[in-house]
Design a protein around this motif. Structure first.
Motif, short mmCIF file in Angstrom:
data_model
loop_
_atom_site.label_atom_id
_atom_site.label_comp_id
_atom_site.label_asym_id
_atom_site.label_seq_id
_atom_site.Cartn_x
_atom_site.Cartn_y
_atom_site.Cartn_z
N PHE A 124 0.82 -1.21 0.00
CA PHE A 124 0.00 0.00 0.00
C PHE A 124 0.86 1.26 0.00
O PHE A 124 2.01 1.24 0.43
CB PHE A 124 -0.88 0.04 1.26
N ASN A 125 0.24 2.34 -0.45
CA ASN A 125 0.79 3.67 -0.28
C ASN A 125 -0.04 4.33 0.82
O ASN A 125 -1.26 4.19 0.86
CB ASN A 125 0.67 4.49 -1.56
N ILE A 126 0.63 5.05 1.72
CA ILE A 126 -0.07 5.73 2.80
C ILE A 126 -0.26 7.19 2.37
O ILE A 126 0.71 7.89 2.10
CB ILE A 126 0.75 5.67 4.11
N ILE A 127 -1.51 7.60 2.31
CA ILE A 127 -1.85 8.94 1.84
C ILE A 127 -2.54 9.71 2.95
O ILE A 127 -3.57 9.27 3.47
CB ILE A 127 -2.76 8.87 0.59
N LEU A 128 -1.97 10.86 3.31
CA LEU A 128 -2.58 11.73 4.31
C LEU A 128 -3.66 12.57 3.62
O LEU A 128 -3.37 13.31 2.69
CB LEU A 128 -1.52 12.65 4.93
N LYS A 129 -4.91 12.39 4.05
CA LYS A 129 -6.02 13.14 3.46
C LYS A 129 -6.21 14.49 4.17
O LYS A 129 -6.42 15.49 3.53
CB LYS A 129 -7.31 12.33 3.54
N SER A 163 0.84 17.30 16.15
CA SER A 163 1.04 15.87 16.40
C SER A 163 1.20 15.10 15.09
O SER A 163 2.01 14.17 14.99
CB SER A 163 -0.13 15.28 17.18
N VAL A 164 0.43 15.51 14.10
CA VAL A 164 0.50 14.85 12.79
C VAL A 164 1.86 15.11 12.15
O VAL A 164 2.49 14.20 11.61
CB VAL A 164 -0.66 15.30 11.87
N VAL A 165 2.35 16.34 12.24
CA VAL A 165 3.67 16.68 11.68
C VAL A 165 4.75 15.82 12.35
O VAL A 165 5.63 15.27 11.68
CB VAL A 165 3.98 18.19 11.84
N LYS A 166 4.67 15.69 13.69
CA LYS A 166 5.66 14.88 14.42
C LYS A 166 5.61 13.42 13.97
O LYS A 166 6.65 12.79 13.77
CB LYS A 166 5.41 14.97 15.92
N LEU A 167 4.39 12.90 13.80
CA LEU A 167 4.26 11.50 13.38
C LEU A 167 4.75 11.32 11.94
O LEU A 167 5.41 10.32 11.63
CB LEU A 167 2.80 11.04 13.52
N ASP A 196 5.52 20.49 5.38
CA ASP A 196 5.06 20.73 4.01
C ASP A 196 4.13 19.62 3.53
O ASP A 196 3.12 19.89 2.87
CB ASP A 196 6.25 20.87 3.05
N LEU A 197 4.44 18.38 3.88
CA LEU A 197 3.58 17.25 3.49
C LEU A 197 2.19 17.41 4.13
O LEU A 197 1.17 17.19 3.48
CB LEU A 197 4.20 15.92 3.91
N VAL A 198 2.17 17.79 5.40
CA VAL A 198 0.91 17.95 6.11
C VAL A 198 0.12 19.14 5.54
O VAL A 198 -1.08 19.05 5.32
CB VAL A 198 1.14 18.11 7.63
N ASP A 199 0.83 20.24 5.27
CA ASP A 199 0.16 21.44 4.74
C ASP A 199 -0.41 21.20 3.34
O ASP A 199 -1.40 21.82 2.97
CB ASP A 199 1.14 22.62 4.67
N LEU A 232 2.60 9.85 1.96
CA LEU A 232 3.60 9.88 3.02
C LEU A 232 4.64 8.79 2.84
O LEU A 232 5.83 9.01 3.07
CB LEU A 232 2.92 9.70 4.39
N LYS A 233 4.19 7.63 2.45
CA LYS A 233 5.11 6.50 2.30
C LYS A 233 4.55 5.57 1.24
O LYS A 233 3.35 5.35 1.17
CB LYS A 233 5.25 5.77 3.64
N GLU A 234 5.43 5.03 0.40
CA GLU A 234 5.01 4.15 -0.69
C GLU A 234 5.49 2.72 -0.46
O GLU A 234 6.49 2.50 0.22
CB GLU A 234 5.57 4.66 -2.02
N SER A 235 4.76 1.79 -1.06
CA SER A 235 5.12 0.36 -1.06
C SER A 235 5.35 -0.19 0.35
O SER A 235 6.39 -0.73 0.67
CB SER A 235 6.36 0.12 -1.93
N VAL A 236 4.33 -0.03 1.18
CA VAL A 236 4.39 -0.50 2.56
C VAL A 236 3.54 -1.77 2.66
O VAL A 236 2.46 -1.84 2.09
CB VAL A 236 3.84 0.58 3.52
#
Length: 125
Positions: free
Chosen positions: A59-64, A72-76, A90-93, A99-103
């Motif tokens: 899976f790819n993890i996508i932050l919606k 807290s989200v930025v830290k995680l 920047d990813l969160v904004d 966030l991460k691919e091929s997990v």
């Protein structure tokens, strides 16, 4: 004998095939099937849908969205991706963002649960 018969059948002309069909119908009561089911080749969309029906393992993890607890989200995100604080922010904004691919499935579900615990919305694709 069967091979010769098969070879003869394959080499019949259209006229001979029609005569054979008539003979089989009259003499033996056998009617040839007029409907031949031919499955069309799968389109790319159908092929994709077929693969989606099979259970995915990567899976790819996508932050919606970050929800109410952006810090807290930025830290995680920083912890999971190994990126710096600015890149993680920047990813969160810029959500939705990958966030991460091929997990693998277990790891992806663990990450998703962690994000959901702090109020973020995450999608696994």
């Amino acid at each position: 004998m069967i091979e010769k018969l098969a070879e003869q059948l394959v080499n019949l002309t259209v006229k001979q095939v029609n005569e054979l069909a008539t003979l089989l119908k009259k003499k033996y009561g056998i009617e040839p099937s007029t409907s031949i089911k031919v499955d069309p080749p799968l389109s790319q969309k159908e092929e994709t849908q077929t693969h989606e029906k099979e259970e995915k393992s990567i899976f790819n993890i996508i932050l919606k969205s970050s929800g109410n607890s952006k810090l807290s989200v930025v830290k995680l995100v920083k912890e999971i991706t190994g990126k710096g604080l600015k890149e993680s922010k920047d990813l969160v904004d810029n959500a939705p963002s990958v966030l991460k691919e091929s997990v693998n499935k277990k790891e992806a579900e663990d990450f998703k649960n962690k994000f959901e615990e702090i109020g973020a919305e995450v999608e696994l694709k």
